[in-house]
Design a protein around this motif. Structure first.
Motif, short mmCIF file in Angstrom:
data_model
loop_
_atom_site.label_atom_id
_atom_site.label_comp_id
_atom_site.label_asym_id
_atom_site.label_seq_id
_atom_site.Cartn_x
_atom_site.Cartn_y
_atom_site.Cartn_z
N ARG A 78 0.83 -1.22 0.00
CA ARG A 78 0.00 0.00 0.00
C ARG A 78 0.86 1.27 0.00
NH1 ARG A 78 -3.55 -2.76 4.00
NH2 ARG A 78 -2.51 -1.53 5.61
N HIS A 79 2.09 1.14 0.47
CA HIS A 79 3.02 2.28 0.51
C HIS A 79 4.00 2.25 -0.66
CE1 HIS A 79 1.69 3.77 4.39
NE2 HIS A 79 1.63 2.51 4.79
N GLY A 80 3.80 1.36 -1.61
CA GLY A 80 4.68 1.27 -2.76
C GLY A 80 6.02 0.62 -2.43
N ASN A 132 8.27 -3.08 -1.28
CA ASN A 132 8.35 -4.54 -1.30
C ASN A 132 9.08 -4.99 -0.06
OD1 ASN A 132 9.12 -3.91 -4.56
ND2 ASN A 132 7.37 -5.20 -4.11
N ASP A 149 11.74 0.32 -2.35
CA ASP A 149 10.77 1.11 -3.11
C ASP A 149 10.49 0.40 -4.43
OD1 ASP A 149 10.23 3.31 -5.30
OD2 ASP A 149 9.71 4.22 -3.36
N GLU A 150 9.21 0.21 -4.75
CA GLU A 150 8.83 -0.52 -5.97
C GLU A 150 9.29 0.19 -7.24
OE1 GLU A 150 4.60 -1.06 -5.85
OE2 GLU A 150 4.75 -2.79 -4.51
N GLU A 151 9.19 1.52 -7.26
CA GLU A 151 9.51 2.26 -8.48
C GLU A 151 11.00 2.40 -8.73
OE1 GLU A 151 7.55 5.99 -9.01
OE2 GLU A 151 5.61 5.18 -8.42
#
Length: 80
Positions: free
Chosen positions: A20-22, A24, A45-47
């Motif tokens: 939900r916070h982006g 992993n 961070d996913e991005e």
């Protein structure tokens, strides 16, 4: 210990919160002695794929309670 509080259940719950916070939730594929003594998790961070928590002195340095506290702080900051 109930099934709800089992290590796998806690891990799944924290993965959902992190998502939900982006973020992993990562675990090492191979444990070394240092990770086994303390730690075993990191948040990425996913991005950007940048590690945001759990690599302070060594990779996978955060334990599950520290991950849970970090995510709770993110939740609290988001609701403020």
């Amino acid at each position: 210990m109930s099934r709800r509080d089992s290590p796998n259940a806690v891990e799944r719950r924290l993965r959902r919160i992190a998502g939900r916070h982006g973020l992993n939730l990562l675990k090492p594929q191979k444990l070394d002695a240092q990770i086994e003594r303390h730690g075993g998790y990191m948040l990425r961070d996913e991005e950007t794929a940048k590690i945001v928590f759990g690599d302070k002195e060594y990779r996978f340095s955060a334990d599950i309670d520290e991950i849970e506290a970090y995510l709770a702080a993110l939740d609290a900051a988001g609701k403020a």
